[in-house]
Design a protein around this motif. Structure first.
Motif: not given
Length: 334
Positions: A5-26
């Motif tokens: 959630k800290d990463v999402a807040a700093r990047a200005g995106v949702s935490f699900t977007t962070v998850s997709h970036v890290l895991n390559g799921t979407r």
């Protein structure tokens, strides 16, 4: 410690977007991907392996339990396991049981609680050393080196009886007839199998072993040294088969202190093929199978078990070979 959630807040995106970036799921836009990656770098964020394991039921960790990590056999075995596990994308959680069934039981419980994907077990005890209700865990497991009576699991081991026969037959071929055996603890199947091979080889040659030719140790160099001293003080044998290389190295020391040159006065042969034996003086003749390859074979079997948990259990028995070095020679006749 930073969270997703800290990463999402700093990047200005949702935490699900962070998850997709890290895991390559979407697929994610290049702009969002760049902001997430920068936020991860700025915050020093690492994904939680625990959280991921709860979601996927996989940790990509295997537990390895050995009886005594100071024994070079188990050190070399673990190295082979680690090499194979690393290539398959697994990390290794090493537990030293110190030949203590109670400690082994506690480690097994801990590994289950840590949700490891599988276990490789060189046992420090029989079925009584397993936690209560062990069978209910259904943990993919491979037993190596020491069979555990009553435990249904894959097994990879050396043919201990055949290896002992090979060692004694080598001594017999050199003309030795009075051949001692330094066995391990009676409670270990390995000890009994290697002692049985010693007896079989002598009896096949028409030699009835004297009771005084048999000594026992605990697979340590110090116990081999003590047993060797007792044998040499009785001056009854011309050769010694030690049930593992560490005890054989102790025998070499005992022979030197008793003024017996190896191999001209007494021959010594071990079992296992640890690397250290090649650098003793004289270099130790032994029987065994590449310990590192044994670890690799055991780890490979565990990977197969993790991938196919319902397949029938299997037993892999590896044939040892004679490693001829400098500590054995033809018997000296007077």
């Amino acid at each position: 410690m930073s969270t997703i959630k800290d990463v999402a807040a700093r990047a200005g995106v949702s935490f699900t977007t962070v998850s997709h970036v890290l895991n390559g799921t979407r697929p994610v836009s290049e702009s969002a991907r760049a902001r997430v990656q920068q936020a991860v770098a700025d915050l020093g964020y690492f994904p939680s392996a625990v959280a991921r394991s709860l979601k996927t039921s996989e940790t990509h960790i295997i537990g390895v339990l050995v009886p005594n990590v100071t024994n070079p056999f188990f050190a070399e075995l673990t190295r082979g396991v680690e090499d194979c596990a690393h290539q398959a994308g697994y990390s290794v959680f090493l537990c030293n049981c110190d030949d203590n069934p109670g400690r082994q039981s506690r480690y097994l419980q801990t590994l289950v609680e840590r949700r490891v994907d599988g276990m490789l077990l060189a046992s420090a005890g029989g079925a009584e050393s397993l936690p209560h209700g062990w069978a209910a865990y259904g943990m993919p497991s491979v037993i190596v080196d020491r069979r555990m009576p009553g435990v249904e699991a894959d097994l990879v081991r050396i043919d201990n009886q055949a290896g002992a026969r090979l060692a004694v037959e080598h001594l017999l071929s050199l003309g030795h007839r009075k051949i001692a055996c330094i066995s391990g603890p009676e409670s270990f199947e390995v000890s009994n199998s290697r002692e049985g091979g010693w007896r079989q080889a002598l009896l096949a040659a028409g030699i009835a072993p004297e009771s005084s030719w048999l000594e026992r140790g605990d697979f340590s160099s110090s116990s081999g040294y003590a047993a060797g001293r007792r044998l040499f003080e009785r001056n009854e044998v011309s050769a010694v088969f030690a049930s593992n290389d560490l005890m054989a190295l102790g025998v070499l020391r005992a022979a030197a202190e008793c003024g017996l040159a190896v191999p001209s006065a007494v021959s010594v042969i071990g079992f296992d093929g640890i690397d250290l034996g090649a650098y003793s003086f004289p270099a130790l003749t032994t029987v065994g199978y590449s310990i590192r390859k044994l670890g690799e074979r055991a780890a490979s079997m565990l990977m197969q078990r993790i991938e196919s948990p319902t397949h029938a259990t299997q037993e892999l028995v590896l044939a040892p070979e004679l490693m001829l070095r400098e500590s054995t020679a033809a018997v000296r006749h007077y």
